[in-house]
Design a protein around this motif. Structure first.
Motif, PDB file in Angstrom:
ATOM      1  N   ILE A  37       0.846  -1.199   0.000  1.00 54.50           N
ATOM      2  CA  ILE A  37       0.000   0.000   0.000  1.00 54.50           C
ATOM      3  C   ILE A  37       0.878   1.245   0.000  1.00 54.50           C
ATOM      4  N   HIS A  38       0.678   2.123  -0.973  1.00 55.83           N
ATOM      5  CA  HIS A  38       1.440   3.362  -1.078  1.00 55.83           C
ATOM      6  C   HIS A  38       1.154   4.261   0.110  1.00 55.83           C
ATOM      7  N   ARG A  39       2.179   4.987   0.532  1.00 54.77           N
ATOM      8  CA  ARG A  39       2.039   5.849   1.704  1.00 54.77           C
ATOM      9  C   ARG A  39       0.882   6.836   1.560  1.00 54.77           C
ATOM     10  N   ASN A  40       0.732   7.463   0.402  1.00 58.50           N
ATOM     11  CA  ASN A  40      -0.330   8.460   0.220  1.00 58.50           C
ATOM     12  C   ASN A  40      -1.713   7.829   0.370  1.00 58.50           C
ATOM     13  N   ASP A  41      -1.885   6.620  -0.165  1.00 59.54           N
ATOM     14  CA  ASP A  41      -3.172   5.937  -0.033  1.00 59.54           C
ATOM     15  C   ASP A  41      -3.433   5.549   1.421  1.00 59.54           C
ATOM     16  N   PHE A  42      -2.391   5.111   2.107  1.00 62.70           N
ATOM     17  CA  PHE A  42      -2.515   4.728   3.515  1.00 62.70           C
ATOM     18  C   PHE A  42      -2.899   5.922   4.383  1.00 62.70           C
ATOM     19  N   ARG A  43      -2.205   7.035   4.202  1.00 60.70           N
ATOM     20  CA  ARG A  43      -2.489   8.215   5.016  1.00 60.70           C
ATOM     21  C   ARG A  43      -3.869   8.777   4.702  1.00 60.70           C
TER      22      ARG A  43
END
Length: 227
Positions: free
Chosen positions: A105-111
């Motif tokens: 999971i990409h950081r931007n999607d996670f945040r």
């Protein structure tokens, strides 16, 4: 994997059904072979990995060249969240103990998911707090108990959380080296080996290739001095 399969304490076990279903749609699915390094200590990266169906160990390098076993992560757990949240390099190495299915999971999607799902953010905060409490308890154990008791406590903790029963006892099929167990117990490897021999001689545990067998759980619990 069904809802009933998520072990208590994992991230997915703490989410409600709707949030869990949405979280399971994030990221890219992958399959990782046994002994694959999912995250490498010291690397500057920020994605997170959800263990859809997996078993991993978390280790960190020590100044003397050994590797300390910090924890075990299982299906429903998330790894890499600290780097994703604060932008720091990986604090530990995560290695698969068997073939595992994961979601990257990409950081931007996670945040973004945490911002829109505060219950998930609170669940992750609770997991971090639980890990801190466990680390503090282990520090107390190191100061309060002899090595044999510390080893018994670690084996009890791992077997009750991640082991499975067969006709001979509780099987823990996580490949843990004696060096990793020694660091988790805060002991020299030679001292750890002596304590393990005593547990084997007492018929409490048995050891084999890549696994530990708890032959007498009640005796191990007594030796570990836990309720």
């Amino acid at each position: 994997m069904t809802e009933a399969s998520w072990l208590p304490g994992t991230l997915l076990s703490r989410l409600d059904e709707t949030t869990r279903r949405e979280f399971l749609q994030l990221g890219i699915p992958r399959t990782a072979a046994a002994s694959s390094v999912l995250l490498q200590e010291g690397v500057q990266e920020s994605h997170v990995i959800l263990l859809s169906d997996g078993l991993t160990k978390v280790t960190a390098a020590m100044t003397d060249g050994r590797h300390a076993l910090l924890d075990v992560r299982v299906s429903g757990d998330l790894v890499g969240e600290i780097s994703a949240l604060n932008g720091t390099p990986r604090s530990a190495t995560v290695t698969t103990c068997r073939t595992s299915t994961i979601r990257i999971i990409h950081r931007n999607d996670f945040r973004a998911f945490l911002r829109s799902h505060p219950d998930a953010a609170m669940a992750i905060a609770g997991i971090v707090a639980d890990r801190l409490r466990l680390a503090n308890r282990r520090r107390v154990d190191f100061a309060s108990y002899p090595v044999k008791v510390r080893l018994a406590r670690v084996l009890w903790e791992i077997s009750t959380a991640y082991g499975y029963r067969d006709r001979d006892g509780i099987v823990v099929d996580i490949h843990l080296t004696q060096s990793e167990l020694a660091t988790m117990c805060g002991a020299a490897e030679i001292t750890l080996q002596k304590a393990m021999r005593e547990l084997r001689a007492s018929g409490i545990v048995g050891t084999g290739y890549r696994q530990v067998l708890v032959r007498d759980p009640a005796a191990l619990q007594h030796c570990a001095d836990v309720d």
